[in-house]
Design an enzyme around this catalytic site. Structure first.
Site, mmCIF file in Angstrom:
data_model
loop_
_atom_site.group_PDB
_atom_site.id
_atom_site.type_symbol
_atom_site.label_atom_id
_atom_site.label_comp_id
_atom_site.label_asym_id
_atom_site.label_seq_id
_atom_site.Cartn_x
_atom_site.Cartn_y
_atom_site.Cartn_z
ATOM 1 N N ARG A 31 0.812 -1.220 0.000
ATOM 2 C CA ARG A 31 0.000 0.000 0.000
ATOM 3 C C ARG A 31 0.842 1.265 0.000
ATOM 4 N NH1 ARG A 31 -2.663 -0.549 5.482
ATOM 5 N NH2 ARG A 31 -0.556 -1.290 5.846
ATOM 6 N N GLU B 179 7.406 7.764 11.235
ATOM 7 C CA GLU B 179 7.346 8.837 12.238
ATOM 8 C C GLU B 179 8.455 9.819 11.915
ATOM 9 O OE1 GLU B 179 7.803 7.320 16.200
ATOM 10 O OE2 GLU B 179 5.725 6.656 16.306
ATOM 11 N N ASP C 85 5.587 24.985 12.271
ATOM 12 C CA ASP C 85 5.882 24.214 11.064
ATOM 13 C C ASP C 85 5.717 25.127 9.863
ATOM 14 O OD1 ASP C 85 6.248 21.931 12.549
ATOM 15 O OD2 ASP C 85 4.562 20.839 11.715
ATOM 16 N N ARG D 59 16.387 29.230 -2.153
ATOM 17 C CA ARG D 59 15.899 29.963 -0.984
ATOM 18 C C ARG D 59 17.019 29.973 0.056
ATOM 19 N NH1 ARG D 59 10.157 30.286 -1.441
ATOM 20 N NH2 ARG D 59 9.366 28.873 -3.048
ATOM 21 N N HIS E 12 19.325 31.821 4.965
ATOM 22 C CA HIS E 12 18.522 32.530 5.967
ATOM 23 C C HIS E 12 18.850 32.076 7.384
ATOM 24 C CE1 HIS E 12 15.335 32.624 2.536
ATOM 25 N NE2 HIS E 12 16.243 33.569 2.372
ATOM 26 N N LYS F 130 16.289 24.173 12.989
ATOM 27 C CA LYS F 130 15.375 23.762 11.923
ATOM 28 C C LYS F 130 15.537 22.274 11.651
ATOM 29 C CE LYS F 130 15.607 28.206 9.531
ATOM 30 N NZ LYS F 130 15.948 28.902 8.276
ATOM 31 N N HIS G 261 20.924 28.852 6.618
ATOM 32 C CA HIS G 261 20.350 27.702 5.932
ATOM 33 C C HIS G 261 19.768 28.107 4.585
ATOM 34 C CE1 HIS G 261 16.726 25.211 5.060
ATOM 35 N NE2 HIS G 261 17.660 24.278 5.137
ATOM 36 N N TYR H 132 9.371 22.158 7.182
ATOM 37 C CA TYR H 132 10.376 22.210 8.238
ATOM 38 C C TYR H 132 9.804 22.779 9.520
ATOM 39 C CZ TYR H 132 11.250 26.973 6.436
ATOM 40 O OH TYR H 132 11.130 28.271 5.994
ATOM 41 N N ASP I 169 15.330 38.501 11.519
ATOM 42 C CA ASP I 169 15.538 37.779 10.262
ATOM 43 C C ASP I 169 16.713 38.371 9.492
ATOM 44 O OD1 ASP I 169 14.823 35.924 8.194
ATOM 45 O OD2 ASP I 169 13.928 37.596 7.087
ATOM 46 N N ASP J 237 16.884 37.700 -1.375
ATOM 47 C CA ASP J 237 18.086 36.873 -1.492
ATOM 48 C C ASP J 237 19.085 37.446 -2.489
ATOM 49 O OD1 ASP J 237 17.067 35.203 0.437
ATOM 50 O OD2 ASP J 237 16.345 33.697 -0.977
#
Length: 190
Positions: free
Chosen positions: A24, A29, A48, A60, A63, A73, A120, A133, A144, A171
Site C-alpha cells: 500500500r 514517524e 511548522d 531559498r 537565511h 530547523k 540555511h 520544516y 531575520d 536573497d
C-alpha cells in the site's frame, strides 16, 4: 528508530526515520520527541513551515534569525528533492564560514537538522518540490537575516542546473558573510 549521521559541522545532522512499508505504501514517524531525545536531540518545536517551489532551480537562502529569536530547523522534503546547505555563522567557531550540503528527498525520506548559529538554504533539484520544516522559534522580522548564496568567501558548490537559479529580491540583495550580522559566540547564542 532513527538513523542519525553527523555531517561534519557541529550539530548539523542527517536524520533518517525508519519507514514501515508494504504493497500500500509506507508509514514513518518523522518527528517523535521521545525517539529524538533517545538519540540526543532535545528540541521543542513551535512552528511548522511548508514551502512549495514550482520550478527546478528555486534557491531559498541563506537565511537565519539572530538571538534571542534564533531557530533550530528540522527539514524534510515531501515531494521532489533539494540540495540543502548549512553554513556556520558563529564567529568564534573554528568552522566559521564553512558549509555542508546534503540532498534531501521524498524518495530517501531523510531529513536535515540545522541548529542555531547556522545559515540555511536550499535549491530545488526538480519541479514541484515541497519542503516542510519545523522551527524552535516563530518568525521574527526584526531578527531575520540572510547571506548571499554565492559569497565566494564561503564557496558553496551549488549543483549546476540548466535553467540557472531563481531567487527572491531579498536573497539577491543579501550581504556577504563579511558584511552580515552573525552570531558572536561558538554556541549559537548571543
Amino acid at each position: 528508530m532513527l538513523e542519525v549521521r553527523p555531517l561534519g559541522l557541529d550539530g548539523v545532522l542527517e536524520i533518517v526515520p525508519k519507514r514501515h512499508g508494504d504493497a500500500r505504501g509506507f508509514f514513518s514517524e518523522t518527528w517523535n520527541a521521545e525517539r529524538f531525545a533517545e538519540a540526543g536531540i532535545h528540541l521543542a518545536f513551535v512552528q511548522d513551515n511548508h514551502s512549495y517551489s514550482a520550478a527546478a532551480g528555486v534557491l531559498r537562502g541563506l537565511h537565519y534569525q539572530l538571538p534571542p529569536r534564533a531557530q533550530d530547523k528540522l527539514l524534510r522534503v515531501v515531494r521532489g528533492s533539494v540540495f540543502d546547505v548549512a553554513v556556520d555563522i558563529r564567529r568564534a567557531s573554528p568552522t566559521f564560514g564553512k558549509w555542508v550540503g546534503l540532498e534531501v528527498s521524498a524518495d530517501k525520506g531523510n531529513q536535515i537538522l540545522v541548529p542555531k548559529g547556522f545559515a540555511h538554504g536550499f535549491v530545488t533539484l526538480v519541479p514541484d518540490a515541497e519542503v516542510i520544516y519545523k522551527v524552535t522559534d516563530t518568525y521574527s522580522p526584526e531578527h531575520d537575516r540572510s547571506i548571499r548564496f554565492d559569497d565566494p568567501a564561503i564557496g558553496i558548490a551549488w549543483p549546476a542546473l540548466a535553467g540557472g537559479f531563481q531567487l527572491s529580491d531579498k536573497d539577491q540583495k543579501a550581504p556577504t558573510l563579511a558584511m552580515a550580522e552573525v552570531f558572536a559566540s561558538a554556541e549559537g547564542v548571543a
